[in-house]
Design a protein around this motif. Structure first.
Motif, PDB file in Angstrom:
ATOM      1  N   UNK A  32       0.800  -1.182  -0.157  1.00 39.33           N
ATOM      2  CA  UNK A  32       0.012  -0.051  -0.054  1.00 39.33           C
ATOM      3  C   UNK A  32       0.738   1.291   0.010  1.00 39.33           C
ATOM      4  N   UNK A  33       2.031   1.300   0.622  1.00 37.31           N
ATOM      5  CA  UNK A  33       2.847   2.593   0.447  1.00 37.31           C
ATOM      6  C   UNK A  33       3.548   2.565  -0.667  1.00 37.31           C
ATOM      7  N   UNK A  34       4.177   1.375  -1.094  1.00 27.56           N
ATOM      8  CA  UNK A  34       5.344   1.422  -2.321  1.00 27.56           C
ATOM      9  C   UNK A  34       4.816   1.306  -3.466  1.00 27.56           C
ATOM     10  N   UNK A  35       3.435   0.604  -4.057  1.00 32.98           N
ATOM     11  CA  UNK A  35       3.004   0.752  -5.114  1.00 32.98           C
ATOM     12  C   UNK A  35       2.684   2.048  -5.880  1.00 32.98           C
ATOM     13  N   UNK A  36       1.910   2.848  -5.054  1.00 34.35           N
ATOM     14  CA  UNK A  36       1.800   4.358  -5.468  1.00 34.35           C
ATOM     15  C   UNK A  36       3.144   5.095  -6.010  1.00 34.35           C
ATOM     16  N   UNK A  37       4.323   4.946  -4.910  1.00 33.08           N
ATOM     17  CA  UNK A  37       5.365   5.304  -5.367  1.00 33.08           C
ATOM     18  C   UNK A  37       6.035   4.938  -6.804  1.00 33.08           C
ATOM     19  N   UNK A  81       1.420  11.231  -5.366  1.00 37.30           N
ATOM     20  CA  UNK A  81       0.985  10.059  -6.061  1.00 37.30           C
ATOM     21  C   UNK A  81      -0.353   9.960  -6.306  1.00 37.30           C
ATOM     22  N   UNK A  82      -1.124  10.885  -6.260  1.00 34.37           N
ATOM     23  CA  UNK A  82      -2.499  11.092  -6.820  1.00 34.37           C
ATOM     24  C   UNK A  82      -3.558  10.375  -6.323  1.00 34.37           C
ATOM     25  N   UNK A  83      -4.756   9.798  -7.013  1.00 34.42           N
ATOM     26  CA  UNK A  83      -5.655   9.024  -6.667  1.00 34.42           C
ATOM     27  C   UNK A  83      -5.115   7.647  -6.371  1.00 34.42           C
TER      28      UNK A  83
END
Length: 415
Positions: free
Chosen positions: A66-71, A335-337
């Motif tokens: 949940x933290x890294x995928x948006x990055x 990182x947007x929506x």
């Protein structure tokens, strides 16, 4: 009989986890024990020492996703690709450290001592700040002109936010040791330092922690209100003395009171210009709704979306404010929506794990859990969660939270 891996390591894994906190005041010095723990975590992963089906391990894996995928997603359209991709790569260490912490702190019998050691480290910082309050100097040097800076030093004004976030460890350890007398003593030790450290965001975080612990200890509406009134009188008394004796504290209060004028300019002044930063962050989000401007790209995109004459823009470099100073706006602008959706999912997963845990696991996870609530409370201003320092502390607490929920009363050999 061949000694187990746990026997060979003895208490070193736990001490390595705690070393991160010891080194926290020294700039990026905390990265040394943190990265070493991540390396050990990778070695243990390669040697298949982790049960990947264990709930604590699965929780750590899910929270990291949940933290890294948006990055990762934000990197493909980043305004500063080099900065964003280096952030994406650097964040990879958070997962093996979290897995290592879950393994290192898996013995439930050690958890009261672990929380007590964290509390003692924070108490040491508090005593150092009390010395600075009295003499003007601490282990971190002279105080900053408007705030207590303590062991963190006048060039690194993170004493207030850090104490507010870590205050649950002190309060809960004191309460466990000496009941309500211990809670009162811890409250009396913490409150003046948090107030004089001068961070208004820390004041709100600390007030939230006190309210949540008051409810946890009373579980009764009438008693809860009595405790809140007593705490409010205590804080008011400390604040009155501070206003009389501390120019630093008085300056922060005077700036805060500007908001009562009701004008846009006064609110902006009271928030130290945060209103302008938040508006700029909102424009970034609208312009890059899907994946944002890229993790840690806020300062490089700032000038394009800022209002004319914005004082946060460096005329020589064109670089603006470093981050959005608010967790929701930081995530949405960088990182947007995608980021918002994953962060909400992560918060839900953490809450679900708490709800499914038994009473003993909740007791172990109370301190890191409350610290994370104080750290991430959305109706506040914040340090940068995608930065190296605050992000490291965030993941240290997440690792402790996962470990606390997954610890077992009987130690199971790791090999």
């Amino acid at each position: 009989m061949k000694p187990t891996l746990a026997a060979r390591f003895a208490l070193w894994p736990e001490l390595l986890v705690l070393a991160v906190l010891v080194a926290l005041p020294f700039g990026r010095g905390a990265e040394v024990p943190f990265d070493l723990g991540a390396v050990v975590g990778l070695v243990l992963l390669v040697r298949r020492r982790f049960d990947l089906q264990a709930p604590a391990i699965r929780l750590a894996l899910a929270l990291f996703a949940c933290y890294w995928i948006p990055l990762l997603v934000s990197g493909f359209g980043a305004v500063a690709p080099g900065k964003t991709w280096s952030t994406v790569a650097s964040a990879l260490r958070f997962l093996p450290f979290a897995l290592f912490a879950v393994w290192a702190l898996r013995d439930a019998r050690r958890w009261p001592a672990t929380v007590a050691i964290v509390a003692l480290i924070v108490v040491f910082w508090l005593l150092d700040a009390w010395v600075q309050m009295a003499s003007g100097y601490s282990l971190g040097g002279p105080a900053e002109k408007e705030r207590l800076s303590g062991i963190f030093g006048a060039e690194n004004l993170k004493l207030g936010p850090t104490l507010a976030v870590l205050s649950p460890f002190v309060l809960l350890a004191a309460g466990r040791r000496a009941g309500w007398r211990g809670l009162l003593l811890a409250f009396a030790l913490l409150t003046p330092v948090v107030l004089l450290a001068g961070s208004r965001a820390a004041w709100l975080s600390y007030a939230l922690v006190c309210a949540l612990i008051a409810w946890r200890e009373t579980r009764n509406h009438r008693q809860f209100l009595v405790v809140l009134v007593v705490a409010a009188f205590g804080i008011a008394a400390v604040a009155t003395l501070a206003l009389r004796d501390s120019e630093r504290f008085g300056a922060r209060i005077q700036r805060s009171l500007l908001a009562l004028n009701g004008t846009e300019a006064s609110v902006d002044d009271a928030s130290a210009g945060r209103l302008r930063i938040w508006r700029t962050a909102s424009r970034m989000t609208w312009a890059h709704p899907f994946a944002g401007v890229g993790a840690r790209g806020f300062r490089y995109a700032y000038a394009e979306y800022a209002a004319p004459g914005d004082p946060f823009i460096d005329a020589a470099t064109g670089v603006g404010a470093s981050h959005a100073h608010q967790i929701v706006l930081e995530v949405s602008s960088e990182t947007g929506l995608v980021g918002l959706a994953f962060w909400i999912a992560g918060a839900w997963l953490a809450w679900r794990a708490w709800r499914r845990a038994d009473a003993r696991a909740r007791e172990r996870a109370a301190a890191p859990g409350l610290a994370l609530v104080a750290m991430c409370f959305p109706l506040n201003t914040h340090l940068a969660f995608y930065s190296a320092w605050w992000g490291l502390l965030f993941w240290w607490l997440l690792a402790l939270y996962c470990a606390a929920l997954g610890a077992r009363d009987e130690t199971v050999p790791a090999d």
